[in-house]
Design a protein around this motif. Structure first.
Motif, short mmCIF file in Angstrom:
data_model
loop_
_atom_site.label_atom_id
_atom_site.label_comp_id
_atom_site.label_asym_id
_atom_site.label_seq_id
_atom_site.Cartn_x
_atom_site.Cartn_y
_atom_site.Cartn_z
N THR A 1 0.82 -1.21 0.00
CA THR A 1 0.00 0.00 0.00
C THR A 1 0.85 1.27 0.00
N VAL A 2 2.16 1.13 0.16
CA VAL A 2 3.05 2.29 0.15
C VAL A 2 3.15 2.82 -1.28
N GLY A 3 2.99 4.14 -1.42
CA GLY A 3 3.01 4.74 -2.74
C GLY A 3 4.29 5.52 -2.99
N PHE A 4 4.34 6.15 -4.17
CA PHE A 4 5.54 6.90 -4.55
C PHE A 4 5.15 8.28 -5.03
N CYS A 5 5.94 9.28 -4.60
CA CYS A 5 5.80 10.66 -5.05
C CYS A 5 7.04 11.03 -5.84
N LEU A 6 6.85 11.39 -7.10
CA LEU A 6 7.97 11.74 -7.99
C LEU A 6 8.11 13.26 -8.07
N ASP A 7 9.25 13.76 -7.61
CA ASP A 7 9.54 15.19 -7.66
C ASP A 7 10.49 15.47 -8.82
N THR A 8 10.07 16.34 -9.75
CA THR A 8 10.87 16.59 -10.95
C THR A 8 12.16 17.35 -10.64
N CYS A 9 12.09 18.32 -9.71
CA CYS A 9 13.31 19.04 -9.31
C CYS A 9 14.30 18.09 -8.66
#
Length: 264
Positions: free
Chosen positions: A168-176
């Motif tokens: 259930t752990v998700g991912f946040c993609l930061d472009t910087c």
């Protein structure tokens, strides 16, 4: 329906902040971002009222966990309070109806064993009650970071996959962070998905600094070192809710949101 696009805003009245920016999502801190003190909901009428106001306005809320949290750390005095603080923020986020809690992947000292850091993440997830998902964010700096390089992200996801609730752990993609961390944005969505199987949130930020600089300094879209098209391409390819964490107030962030909507 298009995915929500919004901004990181003050938590005093995030719904008013969303309206001022033309946003349909917001990201907020609950309390002081640099503090180990527990979460605080500053919305005048409390957590339930914020949840109701967000639902009525059609605004999705994301919570960003405090920066000092480093559950990978080998130092008990950092790791254990960090786990406790993360749990408090996940619980508080559920009370306001948030869609997820963003937390940085953390790092170890240069000579410390990364394998132990990844396993500390497994232990953290094993012990976490998650009424809303935890979204681990890639970071810009640190040679012994848990989520800067793709190779490290693979090891992190393997460790989390062995934890109860790891799926259930998700991912946040930061472009910087990706740009400053030395990951080419051209195919970053495909490469991240090949590792994590998912991208739950995008932080759409330009970078004030050069590729692989390790510097986490955001710029307004089209004003930094990343081509505007590259950021828009990531948002389009990810097909996920998106938040800008760019400088300035409602006018500047509102312009970034409108800029993205035109291209996505």
């Amino acid at each position: 329906m298009a995915h929500p696009i919004g901004a990181h805003v003050s938590q005093t009245d995030p719904i008013a902040e969303a309206v001022a920016r033309g946003a349909d999502a917001v990201q907020i801190f609950l309390g002081e971002p640099q503090s180990y003190k527990g979460p605080v909901v500053e919305f005048a009428d409390g957590p339930a009222a914020l949840r109701a106001a967000a639902e009525a306005a059609g605004v999705d809320i994301y919570v960003h966990a405090p920066y000092p949290i480093n559950v990978a750390s080998l130092n008990n005095r950092i790791r254990i309070p960090g786990r406790k603080l993360l749990q408090q923020h996940v619980t508080a986020a559920a009370e306001i109806g948030a869609k997820g809690v963003v937390v940085h992947g953390g790092h170890l000292g240069v000579d410390e064993d990364a394998a132990t850091g990844f396993d500390n993440w497994r232990k953290c997830i094993d012990g976490l009650d998650m009424p809303v998902p935890v979204l681990i964010e890639n970071t810009a700096g640190g040679d012994n970071a848990m989520a800067r390089r793709l190779e490290a992200l693979g090891r992190l996801w393997e460790a989390i996959g062995r934890a109860e609730g790891g799926d259930t752990v998700g991912f946040c993609l930061d472009t910087c962070h990706a740009h400053a961390g030395g990951i080419d944005l051209t195919d970053v969505v495909d490469k991240v998905r090949a590792i994590t199987g998912r991208i739950d949130l995008v932080h759409a930020n330009d970078s004030r600094d050069a590729f692989d600089s390790g510097a986490d300094r955001h710029a307004n879209l089209g004003a930094g070192e990343i081509s505007g098209d590259a950021v828009a391409d990531v948002v389009r390819a990810a097909g996920a809710p998106t938040v800008v964490e760019t400088p300035g107030g409602a006018d500047e962030q509102g312009a970034d949101i409108a800029w993205l909507r035109e291209r996505v």
